[in-house]
Enzyme design. Structure first.
Site, PDB file in Angstrom:
ATOM      1  N   ARG A  66     -13.414 -15.294 -19.800  1.00 12.15           N
ATOM      2  CA  ARG A  66     -12.939 -14.047 -19.188  1.00 12.15           C
ATOM      3  C   ARG A  66     -12.308 -13.083 -20.183  1.00 12.15           C
ATOM      4  O   ARG A  66     -12.209 -11.897 -19.900  1.00 12.15           O
ATOM      5  CB  ARG A  66     -12.013 -14.354 -18.021  1.00 12.15           C
ATOM      6  CG  ARG A  66     -12.777 -14.983 -16.867  1.00 12.15           C
ATOM      7  CD  ARG A  66     -11.899 -15.162 -15.647  1.00 12.15           C
ATOM      8  NE  ARG A  66     -12.500 -16.138 -14.766  1.00 12.15           N
ATOM      9  CZ  ARG A  66     -12.045 -17.369 -14.582  1.00 12.15           C
ATOM     10  NH1 ARG A  66     -10.972 -17.782 -15.218  1.00 12.15           N
ATOM     11  NH2 ARG A  66     -12.655 -18.181 -13.762  1.00 12.15           N
ATOM     12  N   GLU A 103      -5.442 -30.362 -19.291  1.00  8.94           N
ATOM     13  CA  GLU A 103      -4.822 -31.222 -18.285  1.00  8.94           C
ATOM     14  C   GLU A 103      -5.740 -32.395 -17.958  1.00  8.94           C
ATOM     15  O   GLU A 103      -5.292 -33.473 -17.602  1.00  8.94           O
ATOM     16  CB  GLU A 103      -4.556 -30.450 -16.985  1.00  8.94           C
ATOM     17  CG  GLU A 103      -3.709 -29.209 -17.138  1.00  8.94           C
ATOM     18  CD  GLU A 103      -4.490 -27.991 -17.611  1.00  8.94           C
ATOM     19  OE1 GLU A 103      -5.559 -27.683 -17.063  1.00  8.94           O
ATOM     20  OE2 GLU A 103      -4.024 -27.354 -18.559  1.00  8.94           O
TER      21      GLU A 103
END
Length: 179
Positions: A66, A103
């Site tokens: 993005r 994560e």
């Protein structure tokens, strides 16, 4: 900074509960990208911030993927170049890479070895800062090329995840903040 402009941008960020997994509130910029007035306002706000903060800047480095949406129009407005920082295996020619933890596992970022000259002044852009892993990896890559990182710049910061703390001494700016 225009409060009306900031409100226009904020109004185009859509929350999606439980995406990509239960308990996560995803901040979606798709409505912002779809609205030409809001998107132009976003680039206006980012341009105003960069011009006011840095009298000399050489490049915008955008993070996959993005950061590729906001980096090029911002660079064009500033009259400077854009450099992509990509996921591993997406760039031709010699590259520098760095591994980092997510994560849910590990990932790698790359930049072309000749993308930045030593000493060039760079602002790194992305849509969102969460835990800070990807942004930190991008900073490490640009430091390998001896760039001077002026700032890490994002549209959205998820404050509760404390990603900006991982950037240590690198200046950081977010247009919108959410807990």
């Amino acid at each position: 900074m225009s409060q009306d402009g900031l409100r226009r941008v904020r109004d185009r960020v859509r929350p999606f509960p439980d995406f990509p997994e239960p308990g996560v509130l995803f901040r979606d910029i798709s409505p912002l990208l779809k609205d030409p007035v809001a998107f132009r306002t976003l680039i206006d706000l980012l341009e105003d911030h960069v011009r006011a903060s840095f009298p000399k800047i050489d490049l915008i480095a955008g993070l996959d993927s993005r950061g590729f949406l906001i980096g090029p129009p911002l660079a064009q407005r500033l009259g400077i170049g854009f450099v992509p920082v990509r996921k591993k295996g997406k760039l031709p020619g010699p590259t520098e890479s760095v591994s980092y933890s997510l994560e849910y596992g590990k990932a790698e970022l790359e930049i072309q070895s000749d993308a930045v000259e030593p000493g060039q002044k760079v602002v790194i852009v992305d849509d969102l800062l969460a835990t800070g892993g990807t942004m930190c990896a991008a900073c490490e890559l640009l430091k390998k090329l001896k760039a001077e990182i002026l700032e890490c710049l994002v549209i959205i910061e998820l404050k509760s995840l404390k990603g900006s703390e991982k950037l240590s001494s690198i200046p950081f700016y977010s247009l919108l903040q959410y807990d």
